[in-house]
Design a protein around this motif. Structure first.
Motif, PDB file in Angstrom:
ATOM      1  N   ASN A  30      21.815  15.379  53.125  1.00 33.88           N
ATOM      2  CA  ASN A  30      21.414  15.005  54.192  1.00 33.88           C
ATOM      3  C   ASN A  30      21.282  16.671  54.677  1.00 33.88           C
ATOM      4  O   ASN A  30      22.047  17.220  55.966  1.00 33.88           O
ATOM      5  CB  ASN A  30      21.951  15.585  55.405  1.00 33.88           C
ATOM      6  N   ASP A  31      20.347  17.837  54.352  1.00 36.23           N
ATOM      7  CA  ASP A  31      19.704  19.122  54.996  1.00 36.23           C
ATOM      8  C   ASP A  31      18.540  19.242  55.069  1.00 36.23           C
ATOM      9  O   ASP A  31      18.579  20.368  55.583  1.00 36.23           O
ATOM     10  CB  ASP A  31      19.664  20.543  52.984  1.00 36.23           C
ATOM     11  N   ASN A  32      18.507  18.164  56.007  1.00 29.42           N
ATOM     12  CA  ASN A  32      17.366  17.837  56.679  1.00 29.42           C
ATOM     13  C   ASN A  32      15.873  18.481  56.527  1.00 29.42           C
ATOM     14  O   ASN A  32      14.852  18.261  57.504  1.00 29.42           O
ATOM     15  CB  ASN A  32      17.422  18.439  58.257  1.00 29.42           C
ATOM     16  N   VAL A  33      15.947  18.694  55.385  1.00 32.30           N
ATOM     17  CA  VAL A  33      14.555  19.249  54.649  1.00 32.30           C
ATOM     18  C   VAL A  33      14.333  18.007  54.193  1.00 32.30           C
ATOM     19  O   VAL A  33      13.413  17.258  54.225  1.00 32.30           O
ATOM     20  CB  VAL A  33      14.935  19.692  53.466  1.00 32.30           C
ATOM     21  N   SER A  34      15.096  17.340  52.563  1.00 30.81           N
ATOM     22  CA  SER A  34      14.900  16.236  51.827  1.00 30.81           C
ATOM     23  C   SER A  34      14.393  14.986  52.663  1.00 30.81           C
ATOM     24  O   SER A  34      13.609  14.823  51.913  1.00 30.81           O
ATOM     25  CB  SER A  34      15.791  16.346  51.110  1.00 30.81           C
ATOM     26  N   PRO A  35      15.484  14.967  53.608  1.00 31.27           N
ATOM     27  CA  PRO A  35      15.266  13.834  54.255  1.00 31.27           C
ATOM     28  C   PRO A  35      13.487  13.363  54.557  1.00 31.27           C
ATOM     29  O   PRO A  35      12.779  12.988  54.818  1.00 31.27           O
ATOM     30  CB  PRO A  35      16.162  13.374  54.852  1.00 31.27           C
ATOM     31  N   ARG A  36      12.928  14.944  55.448  1.00 29.90           N
ATOM     32  CA  ARG A  36      11.960  14.808  55.875  1.00 29.90           C
ATOM     33  C   ARG A  36      10.493  15.460  54.683  1.00 29.90           C
ATOM     34  O   ARG A  36       9.542  14.237  54.906  1.00 29.90           O
ATOM     35  CB  ARG A  36      11.441  15.930  56.711  1.00 29.90           C
ATOM     36  N   LEU A  37      11.368  15.889  53.728  1.00 31.62           N
ATOM     37  CA  LEU A  37      10.408  15.571  52.853  1.00 31.62           C
ATOM     38  C   LEU A  37      10.030  13.771  52.044  1.00 31.62           C
ATOM     39  O   LEU A  37       8.570  13.343  51.497  1.00 31.62           O
ATOM     40  CB  LEU A  37      10.475  16.197  51.392  1.00 31.62           C
ATOM     41  N   PHE A  38      11.146  13.167  52.067  1.00 35.79           N
ATOM     42  CA  PHE A  38      10.981  12.167  51.237  1.00 35.79           C
ATOM     43  C   PHE A  38      10.325  11.324  52.658  1.00 35.79           C
ATOM     44  O   PHE A  38       9.344  10.167  51.996  1.00 35.79           O
ATOM     45  CB  PHE A  38      12.636  11.627  51.844  1.00 35.79           C
ATOM     46  N   ILE A  39      10.274  11.069  53.940  1.00 32.18           N
ATOM     47  CA  ILE A  39       9.425  10.532  54.707  1.00 32.18           C
ATOM     48  C   ILE A  39       7.378  10.975  54.724  1.00 32.18           C
ATOM     49  O   ILE A  39       6.939  10.087  54.525  1.00 32.18           O
ATOM     50  CB  ILE A  39      10.187  10.288  56.458  1.00 32.18           C
ATOM     51  N   ASP A  40       7.642  12.097  54.579  1.00 32.03           N
ATOM     52  CA  ASP A  40       6.401  12.937  54.128  1.00 32.03           C
ATOM     53  C   ASP A  40       5.617  12.486  53.037  1.00 32.03           C
ATOM     54  O   ASP A  40       4.334  11.899  52.947  1.00 32.03           O
ATOM     55  CB  ASP A  40       6.431  14.183  54.180  1.00 32.03           C
ATOM     56  N   THR A  41       6.824  12.278  52.042  1.00 29.17           N
ATOM     57  CA  THR A  41       5.569  12.200  50.563  1.00 29.17           C
ATOM     58  C   THR A  41       5.882  10.092  51.290  1.00 29.17           C
ATOM     59  O   THR A  41       3.883   9.916  50.290  1.00 29.17           O
ATOM     60  CB  THR A  41       7.235  12.279  49.782  1.00 29.17           C
ATOM     61  N   PHE A  42       6.119   9.604  51.715  1.00 35.12           N
ATOM     62  CA  PHE A  42       6.416   8.095  51.862  1.00 35.12           C
ATOM     63  C   PHE A  42       5.242   7.670  52.605  1.00 35.12           C
ATOM     64  O   PHE A  42       4.258   6.862  51.928  1.00 35.12           O
ATOM     65  CB  PHE A  42       6.933   7.327  52.216  1.00 35.12           C
ATOM     66  N   ARG A  43       5.063   8.863  53.042  1.00 32.62           N
ATOM     67  CA  ARG A  43       3.589   8.367  54.527  1.00 32.62           C
ATOM     68  C   ARG A  43       2.379   8.490  53.662  1.00 32.62           C
ATOM     69  O   ARG A  43       1.374   8.066  53.985  1.00 32.62           O
ATOM     70  CB  ARG A  43       3.832   8.993  55.393  1.00 32.62           C
ATOM     71  N   SER A  44       2.073   9.735  52.558  1.00 35.38           N
ATOM     72  CA  SER A  44       0.890  10.855  51.964  1.00 35.38           C
ATOM     73  C   SER A  44       0.858   9.240  51.014  1.00 35.38           C
ATOM     74  O   SER A  44      -0.179   9.350  50.267  1.00 35.38           O
ATOM     75  CB  SER A  44       1.081  11.829  51.274  1.00 35.38           C
ATOM     76  N   HIS A  45       2.315   8.307  49.703  1.00 36.40           N
ATOM     77  CA  HIS A  45       1.857   7.124  49.096  1.00 36.40           C
ATOM     78  C   HIS A  45       0.490   6.249  49.292  1.00 36.40           C
ATOM     79  O   HIS A  45       1.223   5.159  48.990  1.00 36.40           O
ATOM     80  CB  HIS A  45       3.241   7.712  48.772  1.00 36.40           C
ATOM     81  N   GLY A  46       1.084   6.273  51.216  1.00 36.13           N
ATOM     82  CA  GLY A  46       0.318   4.521  51.974  1.00 36.13           C
ATOM     83  C   GLY A  46       1.687   3.894  52.272  1.00 36.13           C
ATOM     84  O   GLY A  46       1.268   2.954  51.844  1.00 36.13           O
ATOM     85  N   ASN A  47       2.823   4.619  52.740  1.00 33.19           N
ATOM     86  CA  ASN A  47       3.726   3.668  53.282  1.00 33.19           C
ATOM     87  C   ASN A  47       4.061   3.075  51.781  1.00 33.19           C
ATOM     88  O   ASN A  47       5.202   1.578  52.127  1.00 33.19           O
ATOM     89  CB  ASN A  47       3.014   2.913  54.408  1.00 33.19           C
ATOM     90  N   ARG A  48       4.666   3.616  50.536  1.00 35.57           N
ATOM     91  CA  ARG A  48       5.692   3.096  49.376  1.00 35.57           C
ATOM     92  C   ARG A  48       5.936   3.620  48.704  1.00 35.57           C
ATOM     93  O   ARG A  48       4.925   4.990  48.391  1.00 35.57           O
ATOM     94  CB  ARG A  48       3.979   1.951  49.205  1.00 35.57           C
ATOM     95  N   SER A  49       6.060   3.897  48.008  1.00 35.99           N
ATOM     96  CA  SER A  49       7.919   4.257  46.965  1.00 35.99           C
ATOM     97  C   SER A  49       8.377   3.554  45.618  1.00 35.99           C
ATOM     98  O   SER A  49       8.100   2.914  45.835  1.00 35.99           O
ATOM     99  CB  SER A  49       8.504   5.512  47.084  1.00 35.99           C
ATOM    100  N   ARG A  50       8.113   3.996  44.547  1.00 39.71           N
ATOM    101  CA  ARG A  50       8.832   3.920  43.680  1.00 39.71           C
ATOM    102  C   ARG A  50       9.454   4.814  43.388  1.00 39.71           C
ATOM    103  O   ARG A  50       9.609   5.885  43.561  1.00 39.71           O
ATOM    104  CB  ARG A  50       7.864   3.698  42.383  1.00 39.71           C
ATOM    105  N   ILE A  51      11.101   3.716  43.354  1.00 37.75           N
ATOM    106  CA  ILE A  51      12.151   5.025  43.253  1.00 37.75           C
ATOM    107  C   ILE A  51      13.127   4.785  41.863  1.00 37.75           C
ATOM    108  O   ILE A  51      12.887   3.424  41.685  1.00 37.75           O
ATOM    109  CB  ILE A  51      13.154   4.598  45.126  1.00 37.75           C
ATOM    110  N   TYR A  52      13.160   5.828  41.632  1.00 37.29           N
ATOM    111  CA  TYR A  52      14.462   5.364  40.380  1.00 37.29           C
ATOM    112  C   TYR A  52      15.808   6.514  41.115  1.00 37.29           C
ATOM    113  O   TYR A  52      15.690   7.399  40.965  1.00 37.29           O
ATOM    114  CB  TYR A  52      13.784   5.899  39.337  1.00 37.29           C
ATOM    115  N   ILE A  53      16.879   5.244  40.841  1.00 32.85           N
ATOM    116  CA  ILE A  53      18.118   5.895  41.416  1.00 32.85           C
ATOM    117  C   ILE A  53      19.269   6.323  40.010  1.00 32.85           C
ATOM    118  O   ILE A  53      19.357   5.232  39.444  1.00 32.85           O
ATOM    119  CB  ILE A  53      19.005   5.545  42.358  1.00 32.85           C
ATOM    120  N   GLU A  54      19.646   7.220  39.476  1.00 35.68           N
ATOM    121  CA  GLU A  54      20.393   7.734  38.523  1.00 35.68           C
ATOM    122  C   GLU A  54      21.797   6.236  37.774  1.00 35.68           C
ATOM    123  O   GLU A  54      21.972   6.160  39.015  1.00 35.68           O
ATOM    124  CB  GLU A  54      20.453   9.387  38.546  1.00 35.68           C
ATOM    125  N   GLY A  55      21.353   6.162  37.054  1.00 39.20           N
ATOM    126  CA  GLY A  55      22.928   4.583  37.007  1.00 39.20           C
ATOM    127  C   GLY A  55      22.138   3.609  37.195  1.00 39.20           C
ATOM    128  O   GLY A  55      22.810   2.711  37.113  1.00 39.20           O
TER     129      GLY A  55
END
Length: 180
Positions: free
Chosen positions: A111-136
């Protein structure tokens, strides 16, 4: 015959998506919760913002991932592979112990308030959808939000951002504008 079959097909594919996400707003925050496509009630992505324009991204799940620990998460588009993947640092923590056998964990984008906003903006630009890979985790996670609920969330976050900008302008000292 074709019309009922077409209606049944459209209904079968659109109804689950409507139940896949929930938009919640109160006086001080707005949240969009999205169930993972395959695991539905076992993995949920929560995008949230408050009236201070603080953004937060959490994924709730039942996978320990050595909590508490730090890891990596990659966000990519589901359909348009020409867009770049984005990598984030995440924190894995215990969220809630339900009973002796069931524990809910959270994976939070740093929560550096840049990364969460980037995630939301990217999710929005992807048409309200994303594929997420979590290490592990072996399998990628797919999140698709209902368009109307996602739009209501974006409208809420945009209004909070505008209010924060207005407040910042009001609290700026006048001496900054004087050139004397």
């Amino acid at each position: 015959m074709i019309t009922p079959l077409l209606f049944l097909t459209v209904s079968a594919f659109s109804t689950p998506l409507l139940e896949n996400s929930v938009y919640i707003q109160n006086n001080s925050a707005c949240t969009l919760r999205i169930k993972e496509e395959r695991y539905q009630d076992k993995i949920v992505l929560a995008l949230s913002s408050n009236y201070h324009s603080d953004f937060d991204i959490k994924i709730y799940h039942f996978n320990d991932l050595s909590a508490p620990s730090r890891g990596k998460l990659t966000q990519e588009p589901i359909f348009n592979k020409t867009k770049a993947d984005i990598k984030y640092l995440v924190d894995h923590n215990l969220f809630k112990r339900i009973d002796s056998n069931n524990v809910i964990y959270s994976t939070t984008i740093a929560n550096d308030n840049v990364s969460p906003r980037l995630f939301i903006d990217t999710f929005r630009s992807h048409g309200n959808r994303s594929r997420i890979y979590i290490e592990g985790l072996e399998q990628p996670l797919s999140f698709v939000a209902d368009h109307k609920q996602a739009q209501a969330f974006y409208n809420c976050t945009d209004s909070y951002t505008k209010k924060a900008d207005v407040l910042a302008k009001k609290t700026t000292p006048l001496s900054v504008f004087n050139k004397n």
